[in-house]
Design a protein around this motif. Structure first.
Motif, PDB file in Angstrom:
ATOM      1  N   UNK A 146       0.842  -1.203   0.000  1.00  0.00           N
ATOM      2  CA  UNK A 146       0.000   0.000   0.000  1.00  0.00           C
ATOM      3  C   UNK A 146       0.874   1.248   0.000  1.00  0.00           C
ATOM      4  N   UNK A 147       1.969   1.184   0.723  1.00  0.00           N
ATOM      5  CA  UNK A 147       2.861   2.350   0.836  1.00  0.00           C
ATOM      6  C   UNK A 147       3.543   2.675  -0.483  1.00  0.00           C
ATOM      7  N   UNK A 148       3.878   1.650  -1.274  1.00  0.00           N
ATOM      8  CA  UNK A 148       4.713   1.875  -2.449  1.00  0.00           C
ATOM      9  C   UNK A 148       3.974   1.758  -3.785  1.00  0.00           C
ATOM     10  N   UNK A 149       2.768   1.195  -3.784  1.00  0.00           N
ATOM     11  CA  UNK A 149       2.082   1.018  -5.050  1.00  0.00           C
ATOM     12  C   UNK A 149       1.587   2.350  -5.600  1.00  0.00           C
ATOM     13  N   UNK A 150       1.328   2.356  -6.897  1.00  0.00           N
ATOM     14  CA  UNK A 150       0.748   3.533  -7.538  1.00  0.00           C
ATOM     15  C   UNK A 150      -0.770   3.433  -7.609  1.00  0.00           C
ATOM     16  N   UNK A 151      -1.267   2.238  -8.011  1.00  0.00           N
ATOM     17  CA  UNK A 151      -2.710   2.140  -8.194  1.00  0.00           C
ATOM     18  C   UNK A 151      -3.283   0.745  -8.011  1.00  0.00           C
ATOM     19  N   UNK A 152      -2.434  -0.307  -7.834  1.00  0.00           N
ATOM     20  CA  UNK A 152      -2.988  -1.663  -7.810  1.00  0.00           C
ATOM     21  C   UNK A 152      -2.115  -2.605  -7.004  1.00  0.00           C
ATOM     22  N   UNK A 153      -2.785  -3.548  -6.310  1.00  0.00           N
ATOM     23  CA  UNK A 153      -2.120  -4.628  -5.581  1.00  0.00           C
ATOM     24  C   UNK A 153      -2.792  -5.931  -5.975  1.00  0.00           C
ATOM     25  N   UNK A 154      -1.979  -6.950  -6.195  1.00  0.00           N
ATOM     26  CA  UNK A 154      -2.526  -8.253  -6.581  1.00  0.00           C
ATOM     27  C   UNK A 154      -1.942  -9.343  -5.681  1.00  0.00           C
ATOM     28  N   UNK A 155      -2.823 -10.249  -5.214  1.00  0.00           N
ATOM     29  CA  UNK A 155      -2.385 -11.454  -4.507  1.00  0.00           C
ATOM     30  C   UNK A 155      -2.421 -12.620  -5.476  1.00  0.00           C
ATOM     31  N   UNK A 156      -1.372 -13.427  -5.466  1.00  0.00           N
ATOM     32  CA  UNK A 156      -1.290 -14.554  -6.395  1.00  0.00           C
ATOM     33  C   UNK A 156      -0.955 -15.836  -5.628  1.00  0.00           C
ATOM     34  N   UNK A 157      -1.309 -16.963  -6.221  1.00  0.00           N
ATOM     35  CA  UNK A 157      -0.958 -18.256  -5.633  1.00  0.00           C
ATOM     36  C   UNK A 157      -0.933 -19.316  -6.718  1.00  0.00           C
ATOM     37  N   UNK A 158       0.092 -20.166  -6.672  1.00  0.00           N
ATOM     38  CA  UNK A 158       0.226 -21.254  -7.635  1.00  0.00           C
ATOM     39  C   UNK A 158       1.230 -22.260  -7.075  1.00  0.00           C
ATOM     40  N   UNK A 159       1.275 -23.440  -7.693  1.00  0.00           N
ATOM     41  CA  UNK A 159       2.257 -24.455  -7.320  1.00  0.00           C
ATOM     42  C   UNK A 159       3.419 -24.403  -8.306  1.00  0.00           C
ATOM     43  N   UNK A 160       4.653 -24.372  -7.756  1.00  0.00           N
ATOM     44  CA  UNK A 160       5.856 -24.407  -8.580  1.00  0.00           C
ATOM     45  C   UNK A 160       6.880 -25.336  -7.927  1.00  0.00           C
ATOM     46  N   UNK A 161       7.320 -26.338  -8.682  1.00  0.00           N
ATOM     47  CA  UNK A 161       8.348 -27.261  -8.176  1.00  0.00           C
ATOM     48  C   UNK A 161       7.958 -27.840  -6.824  1.00  0.00           C
ATOM     49  N   UNK A 162       6.693 -28.189  -6.679  1.00  0.00           N
ATOM     50  CA  UNK A 162       6.157 -28.787  -5.446  1.00  0.00           C
ATOM     51  C   UNK A 162       6.209 -27.833  -4.257  1.00  0.00           C
ATOM     52  N   UNK A 163       6.262 -26.552  -4.517  1.00  0.00           N
ATOM     53  CA  UNK A 163       6.134 -25.520  -3.496  1.00  0.00           C
ATOM     54  C   UNK A 163       4.847 -24.737  -3.748  1.00  0.00           C
ATOM     55  N   UNK A 164       4.156 -24.398  -2.671  1.00  0.00           N
ATOM     56  CA  UNK A 164       3.070 -23.437  -2.769  1.00  0.00           C
ATOM     57  C   UNK A 164       3.692 -22.047  -2.738  1.00  0.00           C
ATOM     58  N   UNK A 165       3.437 -21.263  -3.787  1.00  0.00           N
ATOM     59  CA  UNK A 165       4.029 -19.924  -3.895  1.00  0.00           C
ATOM     60  C   UNK A 165       2.916 -18.892  -3.801  1.00  0.00           C
ATOM     61  N   UNK A 166       2.932 -18.112  -2.730  1.00  0.00           N
ATOM     62  CA  UNK A 166       1.965 -17.032  -2.535  1.00  0.00           C
ATOM     63  C   UNK A 166       2.696 -15.712  -2.709  1.00  0.00           C
ATOM     64  N   UNK A 167       2.152 -14.846  -3.564  1.00  0.00           N
ATOM     65  CA  UNK A 167       2.834 -13.601  -3.888  1.00  0.00           C
ATOM     66  C   UNK A 167       1.975 -12.375  -3.645  1.00  0.00           C
ATOM     67  N   UNK A 168       2.654 -11.261  -3.400  1.00  0.00           N
ATOM     68  CA  UNK A 168       2.016  -9.942  -3.307  1.00  0.00           C
ATOM     69  C   UNK A 168       2.724  -9.038  -4.301  1.00  0.00           C
ATOM     70  N   UNK A 169       1.981  -8.553  -5.310  1.00  0.00           N
ATOM     71  CA  UNK A 169       2.548  -7.716  -6.359  1.00  0.00           C
ATOM     72  C   UNK A 169       1.950  -6.304  -6.290  1.00  0.00           C
ATOM     73  N   UNK A 170       2.739  -5.329  -6.712  1.00  0.00           N
ATOM     74  CA  UNK A 170       2.225  -3.964  -6.818  1.00  0.00           C
ATOM     75  C   UNK A 170       2.772  -3.323  -8.092  1.00  0.00           C
ATOM     76  N   UNK A 171       2.266  -2.143  -8.424  1.00  0.00           N
ATOM     77  CA  UNK A 171       2.724  -1.455  -9.635  1.00  0.00           C
ATOM     78  C   UNK A 171       3.553  -0.223  -9.280  1.00  0.00           C
ATOM     79  N   UNK A 172       4.312  -0.320  -8.186  1.00  0.00           N
ATOM     80  CA  UNK A 172       5.200   0.762  -7.788  1.00  0.00           C
ATOM     81  C   UNK A 172       6.520   0.707  -8.534  1.00  0.00           C
ATOM     82  N   UNK A 173       7.561   1.258  -7.932  1.00  0.00           N
ATOM     83  CA  UNK A 173       8.878   1.317  -8.577  1.00  0.00           C
ATOM     84  C   UNK A 173       9.702   0.053  -8.378  1.00  0.00           C
TER      85      UNK A 173
END
Length: 238
Positions: A146-173
């Motif tokens: 919230x502090x660094x984004x410009x206008x959007x935040x996205x939560x993501x989740x998927x399986x990669x190499x038998x790991x659960x990968x949960x991500x938080x993305x923003x459109x900041x710098x």
């Protein structure tokens, strides 16, 4: 009064040992609970006075800073328990899209008040993790986004190499180059002489490490290769 009586009155520490770290932990716990009640009150006030405070920059700042302090106290308690060897992961199975929706819902009023769009992009998968610990990690990470984004935040989740990968993305710098890494930073690497200690990343990586499967342990990853062209925080859980 005897000499021994005088010595006992002058030196109470000789008869009473004070564990100052435990005193601090108790105080932090009380402050965390008080801030939690304050945040609930702010949410209720936003609902009751939506037309008045919904778009108020001062109200949004108040709620954001209160949330940030609450997250810091959660992390401090977690790190205290880690130092006391009293922090462990109670792993249970969770439906990941529902878990992410719960995390986003907590921040929705503030995000909408600040005009920040939110999205969830998750595969229909189950994951095995400690819900409370991962909630603490994501609350802090979303708050940072919230502090660094410009206008959007996205939560993501998927399986990669038998790991659960949960991500938080923003459109900041994005993250500076010296912060982009995989793995677990050490406590000695924290810098308490500036405004960004890295305490949140240490807590997140410690939580990831508590999740294991055989000889594999969780870890965090920071990079700028997300679809929003900003920073990406990922926690990888085996």
């Amino acid at each position: 009064m005897t000499t021994n009586d005088h010595e006992q009155l002058s030196h109470p520490q000789s008869t009473q040992s004070i564990d100052f770290s435990m005193v601090l932990a108790s105080a932090v716990h009380d402050m965390k609970n008080s801030l939690g009640m304050l945040l609930n009150s702010l949410d209720e006030l936003r609902q009751e006075q939506a037309e008045t405070v919904g778009d108020s920059a001062r109200f949004n700042t108040l709620q954001y800073e209160a949330e940030r302090m609450h997250n810091d106290l959660v992390q401090l308690l977690g790190i205290y328990r880690l130092g006391e060897n009293n922090l462990s992961a109670h792993v249970e199975e969770h439906f990941v899209p529902d878990f992410l929706a719960q995390q986003m819902a907590r921040h929705t009023p503030l995000l909408e008040g600040m005009g920040i769009k939110l999205a969830i992009e998750s595969d229909e998968i189950n994951g095995f993790f400690d819900e409370d610990l991962l909630t603490g990690v994501l609350n802090n990470t979303i708050n940072n986004a919230i502090r660094y984004t410009k206008s959007m935040i996205k939560l993501t989740a998927a399986m990669h190499d038998e790991f659960l990968v949960i991500g938080v993305e923003d459109d900041g710098n994005g993250y500076p180059e010296n912060m982009q890494h995989n793995g677990t930073p050490s406590f000695k690497s924290l810098n308490f002489n500036n405004g960004s200690t890295g305490l949140g990343l240490f807590f997140a990586s410690s939580v990831a490490q508590l999740h294991s499967n055989g000889d594999r342990h969780g870890y965090i990853k920071l990079h700028n290769d997300g679809r929003l062209s900003g920073g990406v925080f990922e926690i990888w859980l085996p």
